[in-house]
Scaffold this active site. Structure first.
Site, PDB file in Angstrom:
ATOM      1  N   ASP A 190      37.228  41.849  38.451  1.00  0.00           N
ATOM      2  CA  ASP A 190      36.691  40.653  39.122  1.00  0.00           C
ATOM      3  C   ASP A 190      35.172  40.681  39.350  1.00  0.00           C
ATOM      4  OD1 ASP A 190      39.354  39.922  39.290  1.00  0.00           O
ATOM      5  OD2 ASP A 190      39.589  40.597  41.357  1.00  0.00           O
ATOM      6  N   ARG A 241      49.674  48.879  44.796  1.00  0.00           N
ATOM      7  CA  ARG A 241      49.156  48.258  46.020  1.00  0.00           C
ATOM      8  C   ARG A 241      50.093  48.753  47.123  1.00  0.00           C
ATOM      9  NH1 ARG A 241      45.381  44.644  44.105  1.00  0.00           N
ATOM     10  NH2 ARG A 241      45.881  43.535  42.195  1.00  0.00           N
ATOM     11  N   ARG A 281      40.731  36.509  41.275  1.00  0.00           N
ATOM     12  CA  ARG A 281      41.196  36.376  42.671  1.00  0.00           C
ATOM     13  C   ARG A 281      40.381  35.284  43.367  1.00  0.00           C
ATOM     14  NH1 ARG A 281      44.453  39.950  45.391  1.00  0.00           N
ATOM     15  NH2 ARG A 281      44.031  41.580  43.902  1.00  0.00           N
ATOM     16  N   THR A 296      37.264  47.044  39.106  1.00  0.00           N
ATOM     17  CA  THR A 296      38.047  45.801  39.146  1.00  0.00           C
ATOM     18  C   THR A 296      37.461  44.846  38.123  1.00  0.00           C
ATOM     19  OG1 THR A 296      38.462  43.753  40.380  1.00  0.00           O
ATOM     20  CG2 THR A 296      36.693  45.120  41.213  1.00  0.00           C
ATOM     21  N   ASP A 336      33.584  41.483  41.933  1.00  0.00           N
ATOM     22  CA  ASP A 336      33.367  40.762  43.191  1.00  0.00           C
ATOM     23  C   ASP A 336      32.900  41.665  44.330  1.00  0.00           C
ATOM     24  OD1 ASP A 336      35.728  42.150  43.338  1.00  0.00           O
ATOM     25  OD2 ASP A 336      36.881  40.556  44.276  1.00  0.00           O
ATOM     26  N   ASP A 368      37.750  46.110  46.503  1.00  0.00           N
ATOM     27  CA  ASP A 368      37.428  46.144  47.933  1.00  0.00           C
ATOM     28  C   ASP A 368      38.628  46.517  48.805  1.00  0.00           C
ATOM     29  OD1 ASP A 368      38.563  43.742  47.375  1.00  0.00           O
ATOM     30  OD2 ASP A 368      37.135  42.535  48.506  1.00  0.00           O
ATOM     31  N   GLY A 377      44.491  46.576  41.417  1.00  0.00           N
ATOM     32  CA  GLY A 377      44.674  46.128  40.039  1.00  0.00           C
ATOM     33  C   GLY A 377      44.003  47.094  39.072  1.00  0.00           C
TER      34      GLY A 377
HETATM   35  O1  F6P Z   1      41.773  42.108  41.198  1.00  0.00           O
HETATM   36  C1  F6P Z   1      42.157  42.060  39.862  1.00  0.00           C
HETATM   37  C2  F6P Z   1      43.176  40.973  39.661  1.00  0.00           C
HETATM   38  O2  F6P Z   1      43.568  40.967  38.301  1.00  0.00           O
HETATM   39  C3  F6P Z   1      42.755  39.587  40.103  1.00  0.00           C
HETATM   40  O3  F6P Z   1      41.908  38.957  39.164  1.00  0.00           O
HETATM   41  C4  F6P Z   1      44.094  38.925  40.289  1.00  0.00           C
HETATM   42  O4  F6P Z   1      44.003  37.855  41.211  1.00  0.00           O
HETATM   43  C5  F6P Z   1      44.932  40.047  40.866  1.00  0.00           C
HETATM   44  O5  F6P Z   1      44.332  41.257  40.439  1.00  0.00           O
HETATM   45  C6  F6P Z   1      46.375  40.036  40.463  1.00  0.00           C
HETATM   46  O6  F6P Z   1      47.002  41.066  41.155  1.00  0.00           O
HETATM   47  P1  F6P Z   1      48.462  41.634  40.872  1.00  0.00           P
HETATM   48  O7  F6P Z   1      48.334  42.682  39.812  1.00  0.00           O
HETATM   49  O8  F6P Z   1      48.870  42.232  42.167  1.00  0.00           O
HETATM   50  O9  F6P Z   1      49.299  40.479  40.429  1.00  0.00           O
END
Ligand code: F6P
Length: 321
Positions: free
Chosen positions: A128, A73, A172, A126, A130, A104, A12
């Protein structure tokens, strides 16, 4: 001796990633290194979407949200074949080391690269926050501020209509953004994935108690890892008679110009990543610990699980009185 460093952003995107890339590029060039920009994360590495970055390639990027290197991703990178072909492509472009900016999941990819012989350093990026090895991840401050401003606005309308607003924030499986904004926005309750909750005890009872103390509107912050926003809203309405509405903040939290804190920490982390590579370090994650930029082994970093702050959870309860 490192001569050519690749840099990529993965997972992300997060505000401040551009500041980190810029610091990698300018610190690298200042140390007589070549810096290669890898576009679209690990997928771009496998596909050879790579261009040399110059001092001017990163001009005017510091204040921009997202990542100009773009992100992805990458499923192919989960396989041994994918990692091997990534390393081969890196060799074609003469890379001796790669700086990975991400969360991570991206660091697990970096560990695979490292296990197959590539020198890597990770920078935590990130929203998050986390990642346990570091007190701070790039993007967290901007995301918190974006969410905070949105929730202030939601409070205005909840107050006019004497409603309860359930606001779902990102994170997340982690509740750090939720907990922080619950303090910043004076939420009446916060629900995070790290702590079990009961609708009666942790949401309905506090709402009744707040009403008895004279409050007429309520903000409940819900971390996305908990889910169930609609279920919680109907339970509140059914048990208290108070009108409840759900707002899911979503991707707005990932965008926008980075705050000063994100620009500064990202710049420090980017510079540190290149400095330790030049000293011969490998397989490390850059971290902010007790106000100092440091680094720790990637294997160690990936074994840690960040806990939620119990004292902040207790604080939200007292401050919502
Ligand atoms: O890890 C960052 C984040 O924005 C999380 O808070 C969220 O759950 C996830 O990415 C969403 O991912 P994607 O961009 O794959 O929908």
């Amino acid at each position: 001796m490192i001569k050519t460093v690749g840099v990529l952003t993965s997972g992300g995107d997060a505000p401040g990633m551009n500041a980190a890339i810029r610091a990698v590029v300018r610190t690298g060039i200042a140390m007589d290194l070549r810096v290669m920009g890898i576009y679209q994360g690990y997928q771009g590495l496998i596909n050879g979407e790579i261009k040399e970055l110059t001092l001017r390639s990163v001009s005017d990027t510091l204040q921009r949200g997202g990542t100009f290197l773009q992100s992805a991703r990458c499923k192919a990178f989960m396989t041994e074949k994918g990692v091997k072909s990534a390393i081969e492509v890196a060799k074609v472009f003469g890379m001796d080391a790669i700086v990975v900016i991400g969360g991570d999941g991206s660091f697990r990819g970096a560990r695979e690269l490292s296990r197959m012989g590539m020198t890597v350093v990770g920078i935590p990026g990130t929203i998050d926050n986390d990642i346990d090895c570091t007190d701070y991840t790039i993007g967290y401050d901007t995301a918190m501020n974006t969410a905070m401003e949105a929730i202030d606005k939601i409070r205005d309308t909840a107050s006019s209509h004497q409603r309860c607003s359930i606001v779902e924030v990102m994170g997340r499986g982690a509740g750090h953004i939720a907990l922080s904004v619950s303090i910043a926005n004076g939420a009446e309750a916060v629900i995070v994935p790290e702590k079990e909750y009961s609708i009666d005890e942790d949401i309905v009872k506090p709402i009744f108690e707040c009403r008895n103390r004279g409050k007429n509107h309520y903000i409940i912050i819900l971390a996305e890892g908990v889910g169930k926003a609609d279920e919680i809203a109907s339970a509140i309405h059914q048990k208290t008679g108070i009108d409840a509405r759900v707002s899911i903040l979503g991707y707005i939290q990932r965008g926008g110009s980075p705050t000063a804190r994100d620009r500064i920490e990202a710049s420090r982390m980017g510079a540190h990543a290149v400095e330790i590579l030049a000293k011969g370090c490998d397989s490390r994650i850059v971290a902010l610990k007790d106000g100092m930029i440091t680094d720790i082994p990637i294997e160690e970093a990936l074994q840690m699980k960040k806990e939620i702050s119990k004292s902040d959870l207790a604080l939200t309860k007292v401050l919502s009185l």
